[in-house]
Motif scaffolding. Structure first.
Motif, PDB file in Angstrom:
ATOM      1  N   ASP A   1      18.565 -10.276 -26.415  1.00  0.00           N
ATOM      2  CA  ASP A   1      19.082 -10.798 -25.163  1.00  0.00           C
ATOM      3  C   ASP A   1      20.595 -10.975 -25.289  1.00  0.00           C
ATOM      4  O   ASP A   1      21.201 -10.573 -26.292  1.00  0.00           O
ATOM      5  CB  ASP A   1      18.385 -12.106 -24.782  1.00  0.00           C
ATOM      6  CG  ASP A   1      18.473 -13.151 -25.897  1.00  0.00           C
ATOM      7  OD1 ASP A   1      19.303 -12.981 -26.822  1.00  0.00           O
ATOM      8  OD2 ASP A   1      17.722 -14.140 -25.841  1.00  0.00           O
ATOM      9  N   ASP A   2      21.205 -11.599 -24.312  1.00  0.00           N
ATOM     10  CA  ASP A   2      22.669 -11.696 -24.287  1.00  0.00           C
ATOM     11  C   ASP A   2      23.248 -12.371 -25.526  1.00  0.00           C
ATOM     12  O   ASP A   2      24.185 -11.831 -26.142  1.00  0.00           O
ATOM     13  CB  ASP A   2      23.122 -12.417 -23.011  1.00  0.00           C
ATOM     14  CG  ASP A   2      24.624 -12.390 -22.831  1.00  0.00           C
ATOM     15  OD1 ASP A   2      25.293 -13.349 -23.271  1.00  0.00           O
ATOM     16  OD2 ASP A   2      25.143 -11.411 -22.265  1.00  0.00           O
ATOM     17  N   PRO A   3      22.736 -13.538 -25.961  1.00  0.00           N
ATOM     18  CA  PRO A   3      23.319 -14.158 -27.159  1.00  0.00           C
ATOM     19  C   PRO A   3      23.183 -13.292 -28.410  1.00  0.00           C
ATOM     20  O   PRO A   3      24.103 -13.238 -29.234  1.00  0.00           O
ATOM     21  CB  PRO A   3      22.529 -15.474 -27.298  1.00  0.00           C
ATOM     22  CG  PRO A   3      21.999 -15.753 -25.934  1.00  0.00           C
ATOM     23  CD  PRO A   3      21.723 -14.410 -25.332  1.00  0.00           C
ATOM     24  N   HIS A   4      22.043 -12.605 -28.564  1.00  0.00           N
ATOM     25  CA  HIS A   4      21.855 -11.761 -29.738  1.00  0.00           C
ATOM     26  C   HIS A   4      22.774 -10.545 -29.708  1.00  0.00           C
ATOM     27  O   HIS A   4      23.328 -10.138 -30.735  1.00  0.00           O
ATOM     28  CB  HIS A   4      20.396 -11.304 -29.826  1.00  0.00           C
ATOM     29  CG  HIS A   4      19.443 -12.391 -30.216  1.00  0.00           C
ATOM     30  ND1 HIS A   4      18.928 -13.272 -29.295  1.00  0.00           N
ATOM     31  CD2 HIS A   4      18.931 -12.749 -31.428  1.00  0.00           C
ATOM     32  CE1 HIS A   4      18.125 -14.123 -29.917  1.00  0.00           C
ATOM     33  NE2 HIS A   4      18.104 -13.829 -31.209  1.00  0.00           N
ATOM     34  N   LEU A   5      22.958  -9.948 -28.530  1.00  0.00           N
ATOM     35  CA  LEU A   5      23.843  -8.789 -28.423  1.00  0.00           C
ATOM     36  C   LEU A   5      25.285  -9.182 -28.710  1.00  0.00           C
ATOM     37  O   LEU A   5      26.021  -8.447 -29.382  1.00  0.00           O
ATOM     38  CB  LEU A   5      23.723  -8.169 -27.025  1.00  0.00           C
ATOM     39  CG  LEU A   5      22.425  -7.424 -26.733  1.00  0.00           C
ATOM     40  CD1 LEU A   5      22.353  -7.031 -25.265  1.00  0.00           C
ATOM     41  CD2 LEU A   5      22.291  -6.189 -27.622  1.00  0.00           C
ATOM     42  N   ALA A   6      25.704 -10.336 -28.209  1.00  0.00           N
ATOM     43  CA  ALA A   6      27.072 -10.786 -28.462  1.00  0.00           C
ATOM     44  C   ALA A   6      27.287 -11.038 -29.953  1.00  0.00           C
ATOM     45  O   ALA A   6      28.315 -10.653 -30.526  1.00  0.00           O
ATOM     46  CB  ALA A   6      27.360 -12.053 -27.655  1.00  0.00           C
ATOM     47  N   ALA A   7      26.303 -11.678 -30.605  1.00  0.00           N
ATOM     48  CA  ALA A   7      26.428 -11.966 -32.038  1.00  0.00           C
ATOM     49  C   ALA A   7      26.422 -10.694 -32.874  1.00  0.00           C
ATOM     50  O   ALA A   7      26.990 -10.658 -33.968  1.00  0.00           O
ATOM     51  CB  ALA A   7      25.289 -12.888 -32.479  1.00  0.00           C
ATOM     52  N   ALA A   8      25.797  -9.628 -32.366  1.00  0.00           N
ATOM     53  CA  ALA A   8      25.701  -8.372 -33.128  1.00  0.00           C
ATOM     54  C   ALA A   8      27.034  -7.641 -33.228  1.00  0.00           C
ATOM     55  O   ALA A   8      27.178  -6.740 -34.056  1.00  0.00           O
ATOM     56  CB  ALA A   8      24.663  -7.455 -32.485  1.00  0.00           C
ATOM     57  N   LEU A   9      28.020  -8.016 -32.417  1.00  0.00           N
ATOM     58  CA  LEU A   9      29.302  -7.321 -32.429  1.00  0.00           C
ATOM     59  C   LEU A   9      30.202  -7.771 -33.583  1.00  0.00           C
ATOM     60  O   LEU A   9      31.179  -7.086 -33.903  1.00  0.00           O
ATOM     61  CB  LEU A   9      30.038  -7.549 -31.099  1.00  0.00           C
ATOM     62  CG  LEU A   9      29.371  -6.935 -29.870  1.00  0.00           C
ATOM     63  CD1 LEU A   9      30.178  -7.264 -28.622  1.00  0.00           C
ATOM     64  CD2 LEU A   9      29.199  -5.437 -30.025  1.00  0.00           C
ATOM     65  N   ASP A  10      29.883  -8.886 -34.195  1.00  0.00           N
ATOM     66  CA  ASP A  10      30.701  -9.383 -35.308  1.00  0.00           C
ATOM     67  C   ASP A  10      29.786 -10.126 -36.258  1.00  0.00           C
ATOM     68  O   ASP A  10      29.577 -11.327 -36.141  1.00  0.00           O
ATOM     69  CB  ASP A  10      31.807 -10.301 -34.782  1.00  0.00           C
ATOM     70  CG  ASP A  10      32.818 -10.674 -35.869  1.00  0.00           C
ATOM     71  OD1 ASP A  10      32.649 -10.242 -37.020  1.00  0.00           O
ATOM     72  OD2 ASP A  10      33.782 -11.399 -35.548  1.00  0.00           O
ATOM     73  N   ILE A  11      29.194  -9.384 -37.204  1.00  0.00           N
ATOM     74  CA  ILE A  11      28.230  -9.952 -38.131  1.00  0.00           C
ATOM     75  C   ILE A  11      28.973 -10.625 -39.288  1.00  0.00           C
ATOM     76  O   ILE A  11      29.707  -9.967 -40.022  1.00  0.00           O
ATOM     77  CB  ILE A  11      27.288  -8.869 -38.691  1.00  0.00           C
ATOM     78  CG1 ILE A  11      26.533  -8.168 -37.559  1.00  0.00           C
ATOM     79  CG2 ILE A  11      26.320  -9.474 -39.708  1.00  0.00           C
ATOM     80  CD1 ILE A  11      25.487  -8.991 -36.877  1.00  0.00           C
ATOM     81  N   GLY A  12      28.771 -11.926 -39.446  1.00  0.00           N
ATOM     82  CA  GLY A  12      29.471 -12.655 -40.495  1.00  0.00           C
ATOM     83  C   GLY A  12      28.619 -12.946 -41.708  1.00  0.00           C
ATOM     84  O   GLY A  12      29.086 -13.618 -42.632  1.00  0.00           O
ATOM     85  N   SER A  13      27.387 -12.447 -41.759  1.00  0.00           N
ATOM     86  CA  SER A  13      26.466 -12.759 -42.845  1.00  0.00           C
ATOM     87  C   SER A  13      26.983 -12.217 -44.182  1.00  0.00           C
ATOM     88  O   SER A  13      27.202 -11.007 -44.343  1.00  0.00           O
ATOM     89  CB  SER A  13      25.085 -12.168 -42.546  1.00  0.00           C
ATOM     90  OG  SER A  13      24.278 -12.146 -43.696  1.00  0.00           O
ATOM     91  N   ALA A  14      27.145 -13.111 -45.158  1.00  0.00           N
ATOM     92  CA  ALA A  14      27.575 -12.685 -46.492  1.00  0.00           C
ATOM     93  C   ALA A  14      26.506 -11.820 -47.156  1.00  0.00           C
ATOM     94  O   ALA A  14      26.826 -10.913 -47.928  1.00  0.00           O
ATOM     95  CB  ALA A  14      27.878 -13.912 -47.347  1.00  0.00           C
TER      96      ALA A  14
END
Length: 300
Positions: free
Chosen positions: A123-136
């Motif tokens: 959904d929208d929050p997941h798509l937005a978060a997918a543009l800049d993945i910060g997971s170490a």
């Protein structure tokens, strides 16, 4: 499985060269070079697969991405060092010119969903978060895959399968973390912009107290709110942004000593340690590996 397709006028199409490739069932990993002669304005799609992209050299300045069919043509978010394009989505990317090298991993969606145990929500929050993945964890896996693609070792295809499966599970965990974020409690857009502007204006690492004062918050409010907004700790985010700047300076020819002191490190060796931890290679090795992206013609 195929690399991302690009939709743009033929005259402005960037040139792409695959330096190395490793493939196993359900997973394809490539080290790809792009020569981008004009400002980027492209639409990317990968069909039924997941596409994970990690930039090995600095991304063109002002790189932004958005899902035009979902968001409309005007909403574009910052494109990080690592982004994920879920199956069936189209990503509109705009940015500057230059030469760039990336690791691209294409993972069969069936493999991802089987390993995770269910279909992932986009959904929208997941798509937005997918543009800049910060997971170490995701970053470390992608560095391992990069090393395997560059220099395949014993049972390289099987190793890629293991790493690809682990990457699929980490994608699932990343999505779960986004799902479990509080509905409220994130930082406002103007505070996030202030933090980004501070990191862009001064390469020395700011203290949490300084950023909290800038945002008119307590340190606890800042750290909690930032994790809600960006799905990573503010410390990891600061390190990522600083190392992006360091990579750009290295490719511009600055010395390790100059970069170290400009960024506020006590010595070149302490900068080298931090750079190796974040990037997976020493500054000199990084410059040697990526220098040919700037000097060799793509497709040669």
């Amino acid at each position: 499985m195929t690399l991302m397709e690009m939709s743009m006028p033929e005259a402005h199409r960037s040139k792409m060269s695959i330096d190395a490739q490793l493939e196993t069932r359900g997973v394809t990993a490539q080290i790809v070079r792009f020569d981008i002669p004009d400002p980027t304005d492209t639409v990317h799609a990968v069909g039924r697969d997941y596409h994970v992209n990690m930039c090995l050299t600095p991304r063109p300045l002002q790189s932004r991405g958005g899902y035009r069919k979902r968001w409309g043509p005007h909403r574009l978010e910052r494109l990080g060092d690592i982004f994920v394009l879920p199956p069936g989505e189209e990503l509109h990317i705009k940015g500057g010119t230059g030469r760039q090298a990336s690791l691209t991993c294409t993972i069969d969606s069936g493999l991802v969903h089987d390993l995770v145990g269910h279909r992932l929500t986009w959904d929208d929050p997941h798509l937005a978060a997918a543009l800049d993945i910060g997971s170490a964890q995701i970053r470390a896996l992608l560095f391992r895959i990069t090393a395997e693609v560059r220099h395949p070792g014993l049972a390289a295809q099987r190793m890629l399968g293991f790493l690809g499966s682990e990457l699929a599970i980490e994608l699932g965990r990343h999505c779960l973390e986004v799902t479990e974020r509080p509905v409220t409690g994130g930082l406002s857009g103007w505070r996030l912009r202030l933090i980004d502007e501070r990191l862009a204006d001064d390469l020395a690492a700011p203290s949490l107290e300084d950023l909290a004062k800038l945002c008119v918050l307590s340190v606890r409010q800042l750290t909690r709110g930032f994790r809600v907004s960006r799905a990573c700790s503010i410390g990891d985010y600061i390190e990522q942004r600083r190392m992006e700047a360091a990579k750009r300076l290295l490719m511009e020819g600055e010395s390790v000593k100059t970069i170290a002191f400009t960024m506020g490190f006590s010595s070149p060796s302490s900068f080298t340690f931090a750079f190796r931890r974040a990037v997976g290679a020493s500054p000199s090795t990084f410059r040697q590996r990526q220098g040919r992206v700037l000097t060799e013609p793509v497709g040669s």
